[in-house]
Design an enzyme around this catalytic site. Sequence first.
Site, PDB file in Angstrom:
ATOM      1  N   GLN A 220       0.834  -1.205   0.000  1.00  0.00           N
ATOM      2  CA  GLN A 220       0.000   0.000   0.000  1.00  0.00           C
ATOM      3  C   GLN A 220       0.871   1.258   0.000  1.00  0.00           C
ATOM      4  O   GLN A 220       0.348   2.360  -0.125  1.00  0.00           O
ATOM      5  CB  GLN A 220      -0.901   0.025   1.248  1.00  0.00           C
ATOM      6  N   GLU A 737     -12.728   4.689   5.088  1.00  0.00           N
ATOM      7  CA  GLU A 737     -12.792   3.965   6.356  1.00  0.00           C
ATOM      8  C   GLU A 737     -14.019   4.299   7.195  1.00  0.00           C
ATOM      9  O   GLU A 737     -14.316   3.597   8.163  1.00  0.00           O
ATOM     10  CB  GLU A 737     -11.518   4.247   7.151  1.00  0.00           C
TER      11      GLU A 737
HETATM   12  N1  MCN Z   1     -13.931   9.280  -3.004  1.00  0.00           N
HETATM   13  C1  MCN Z   1     -14.828  10.087  -3.672  1.00  0.00           C
HETATM   14  N2  MCN Z   1     -15.274  11.236  -3.071  1.00  0.00           N
HETATM   15  C2  MCN Z   1     -14.865  11.583  -1.824  1.00  0.00           C
HETATM   16  C3  MCN Z   1     -13.985  10.740  -1.117  1.00  0.00           C
HETATM   17  C4  MCN Z   1     -13.516   9.597  -1.751  1.00  0.00           C
HETATM   18  O1  MCN Z   1     -15.216   9.764  -4.780  1.00  0.00           O
HETATM   19  N3  MCN Z   1     -15.290  12.705  -1.249  1.00  0.00           N
HETATM   20  C5  MCN Z   1     -13.362   8.095  -3.646  1.00  0.00           C
HETATM   21  C6  MCN Z   1     -11.857   8.244  -3.829  1.00  0.00           C
HETATM   22  O2  MCN Z   1     -11.473   9.014  -4.891  1.00  0.00           O
HETATM   23  C7  MCN Z   1     -11.387   6.823  -3.880  1.00  0.00           C
HETATM   24  C8  MCN Z   1     -12.311   6.149  -2.870  1.00  0.00           C
HETATM   25  O3  MCN Z   1     -13.485   6.971  -2.809  1.00  0.00           O
HETATM   26  O4  MCN Z   1     -11.546   6.297  -5.155  1.00  0.00           O
HETATM   27  C9  MCN Z   1     -11.694   6.054  -1.458  1.00  0.00           C
HETATM   28  O5  MCN Z   1     -11.059   7.270  -1.180  1.00  0.00           O
HETATM   29  P1  MCN Z   1     -10.396   7.712   0.204  1.00  0.00           P
HETATM   30  O6  MCN Z   1     -11.441   7.870   1.210  1.00  0.00           O
HETATM   31  O7  MCN Z   1      -9.509   8.849  -0.099  1.00  0.00           O
HETATM   32  O8  MCN Z   1      -9.522   6.466   0.672  1.00  0.00           O
HETATM   33  P2  MCN Z   1      -8.194   5.866   0.002  1.00  0.00           P
HETATM   34  O9  MCN Z   1      -8.298   5.893  -1.442  1.00  0.00           O
HETATM   35  O10 MCN Z   1      -7.007   6.436   0.663  1.00  0.00           O
HETATM   36  O11 MCN Z   1      -8.351   4.352   0.424  1.00  0.00           O
HETATM   37  C10 MCN Z   1      -7.920   3.886   1.675  1.00  0.00           C
HETATM   38  C11 MCN Z   1      -9.044   3.249   2.466  1.00  0.00           C
HETATM   39  C12 MCN Z   1      -8.447   2.411   3.524  1.00  0.00           C
HETATM   40  S1  MCN Z   1      -7.352   3.137   4.559  1.00  0.00           S
HETATM   41  C13 MCN Z   1      -8.742   1.086   3.632  1.00  0.00           C
HETATM   42  S2  MCN Z   1      -8.121   0.246   4.955  1.00  0.00           S
HETATM   43  C14 MCN Z   1      -9.565   0.437   2.647  1.00  0.00           C
HETATM   44  C15 MCN Z   1     -10.465   1.369   1.939  1.00  0.00           C
HETATM   45  O12 MCN Z   1      -9.853   2.483   1.567  1.00  0.00           O
HETATM   46  N4  MCN Z   1      -9.081  -0.608   1.964  1.00  0.00           N
HETATM   47  C16 MCN Z   1      -9.740  -1.034   0.833  1.00  0.00           C
HETATM   48  N5  MCN Z   1     -11.272   0.814   1.012  1.00  0.00           N
HETATM   49  C17 MCN Z   1     -10.894  -0.319   0.344  1.00  0.00           C
HETATM   50  N6  MCN Z   1     -11.565  -0.740  -0.749  1.00  0.00           N
HETATM   51  C18 MCN Z   1     -11.106  -1.820  -1.422  1.00  0.00           C
HETATM   52  N7  MCN Z   1     -11.789  -2.234  -2.512  1.00  0.00           N
HETATM   53  N8  MCN Z   1      -9.996  -2.498  -1.047  1.00  0.00           N
HETATM   54  C19 MCN Z   1      -9.305  -2.138   0.069  1.00  0.00           C
HETATM   55  O13 MCN Z   1      -8.211  -2.792   0.413  1.00  0.00           O
HETATM   56 CU1  CUN Z   2      -5.955   1.441   9.254  1.00  0.00          CU
HETATM   57  S1  CUN Z   2      -6.391   0.256   7.655  1.00  0.00           S
HETATM   58 MO1  CUN Z   2      -6.324   1.516   6.056  1.00  0.00          MO
HETATM   59  O1  CUN Z   2      -5.456   2.699   6.937  1.00  0.00           O
HETATM   60  O2  CUN Z   2      -5.073   0.943   5.106  1.00  0.00           O
END
Ligand code: MCN
Ligand code: CUN
Length: 783
Positions: A220, A737
Amino acid sequence: MAKSQTELRPLGKSVGRKEDPRFIRGMGRYIDDIVLPGMLYMSLVRSPYAHARIKHVDPSAALEAPGVKLVITGEDLAAMDLAWMPTMAGDKQMVLATGKVLYQYQEVAAVIAESREQAEDAAQLVDVEYEPLPAVVDPIQSLDPDAPVLREDREKKSNHIFHWEAGDKEATEELFRNAPVVVKQNVRFPRVHPSPLEPCGCVADYQSSTGKLTWYVTSQAPHAHRTVLSMVSGLPEHQIRVISPDVGGGFGNKVPVYPGYVCAIVASLKLGRPVKWIESRTENISSTGFARDYHMTAEIAAEEDGRVLALRVKTIADHGAFDAAADPSKFPAGLFSIVTGSYDFKESFVEVDGAYTNKAPGGIAYRCSFRVTEAAYLIERVMDVLARRVGVDPAELRKRDFIRKEQFPYQSPTGWTYDSGDYEKTLDLALEKIGYEELRKEQAEKRARGELMGIGISTFTEVVGAGPSHTFDIMGIKMFDSAQIRLHPTGKVLARLGVRHQGQGHETTFAQIIAEELGLSTEDVLIEEGDTDTAPYGLGTYASRSTPTAGGAAALCGRRIRDKAKKIASHLLEAGEDDVVWDGVSFSAKGLPDKSVTMKDIAFAAYTNVPEGMEPGLEATYYYDPPNLTFPHGAYIAVVDIDKGTGAVKVRRFLAVDDCGNVINPMIVDGQVHGGLTEGFAIAFMQDIPFDEDGNCLAPNWMDYLVPTALDTPHWETDRTVTPSPHHPIGAKGVGESPNVGSPAAFVNAVVDALAPLGVEHIDMPIFPWKVWEVLREHGVNK
Ligand code: MCN
Ligand code: CUN
């Protein structure tokens, strides 16, 4: 706007996921799909004991076995000064055990052979003699001064890892002394594991001819892994290329560096051939980054009407045998101090003590937002305890205590500055949508008939987007993130980011952000992540940080491109730069809307016809250091019915109203919410990794550690409110999350609400049917 122009403003639309065609058709390229010429396979020898001295390790029989090329022991690594490696939490961890083992399934030796089968067969032949020692499995007992000291390598002769606190102790005590109402509740968040479909693994490929190591790994955080690897091994960083191919689920499990990774790299360095290591399911559950295991006590001081005054929290955190929780350096308990949640506490004091036990290390995983899962569960659970004590409906109590929308930016008593929120609006929408009043009436009727129905609310606040470099680093590396955009002459875009998705849909959502900024279609934008040789430096995807950090970088990088594009447009339109206007899709000269140029025209001109003196080309890089974190929130409501005969809980309805600011892709956000709710449901009702008193892991497989199937999973209802982040370039907050952070409390509150007429005030997760059945029996329902 004309239709074609609408298509060119993709932000906020449910654009289909660009990555899905390859995932759905089984054409993703995961780590185990990588096969290199001459590749060898590695298998690990693991300890059957949780705590034992190692008398000797004899690899000779294994070395004789067919196909075996190498056996690595802890002593071999010690000779290379690699027996221990640093952890992201500033502790150190054994790579292969020397002296003693500290948890069951700990890595003791590595066997490398021509085939996976040969490596696994030969691993059985490594002769290890152990002298078992008493195991310490309970973190509370582990902190007892008389407990055996597990970590003999440390100067400190106890199992205490750290003490950490936030808030004002004196001011909190003062409010407790005079408070009309005080409630107290012990709450345990069990040890769980994200258990991604694809376990961890890697292929290490060292080429002695060039001195370059290419390391394919389910990561990651590829850049962070490369830097750590360079620091541990002494290999120059530019001679290490980390490639994280498609990741089959991460959920925080793929952030730490595991001993198997180091062994595979050492083996490739020694043998000059590629070496693959892929975990089994049991290895994944028993030895890699677990989650939670927090033993918490919360007390709330309040007025008689339920208005909260102060919150006091004491926590024992079980970190296992090494402190390998992948938190930002300054946060040994993660962001747990957000525990005052959505409520306007005047004061709060929060303490966490970390303890070593004879279990595998970890603690930061499973959509945890760095321990916000534990914090949100605790405060949402205890607010219900308070509601019951003061006799106020839990929805009404929350409204009395919410931070009001005029209070933002809100300064919390434990030091956070919440950027924005409108908690009452979100809860009101949820109450209305679920038909709260009707449900309460139905419940009263059912209670009169002796039936058990419960309604559970959780109105949580999340904190994501680590983070601002003044406070957030991992091993000293600041936690900003990055984007790089390159426009080719035909107007097609290649964009690379410092994060690395694992299924979250970045190939679509980041394309939407960039297309929006450039007035192009998402089809024109290709997103690449996960290759350290090509992507700009960034700290990776976890803690829902990608949108708050790299998402900001993508938008600002697009604007940087647009600034240059405007200069080229002024040249093409033969108008002064001040007279050139951007309407979201094209540039035109002021007052002459018919004369316009699109980004495609400009891209071509950037390589063929730039104004005199201008550097040709159209590309940019942006490193975005966010000024603050983002604070998403939500109101979740669960409705459950309990079968008195079996104790089975049926989740009849579940509504999640999330607020993650401006939404990039509603369908993808819904997907994230559905996935996280399913995990929260599993945690509430079916997941726990228990250990017996000898430290044997009792649920190291999917027979004993349950993952929900489609049949188990309730139907999810979702909705949204939108409170944009005032500081984020596109007003977005993270969301990945939130559903796991917010939902466990709603489920448990619903079950406790159903059992409340019996006098039940709390029940610890996981709420297995037998547990409910026993509670029912204790209360005279089932004899
Ligand atoms: N998004 C959006 N509009 C927003 C916020 C987010 O459209 N206002 C979209 C983002 O652009 C992204 C998705 O939603 O495509 C998730 O965005 P974000 O909240 O920024 O999270 P991350 O991309 O940093 O993903 C990390 C988060 C974590 S920490 C874990 S743990 C987790 C999760 O995402 N693991 C996952 N979701 C998961 N989903 C899948 N399929 N697989 C994992 O391992
Ligand atoms: Cu704490 S699980 Mo996500 O932050 O990769």
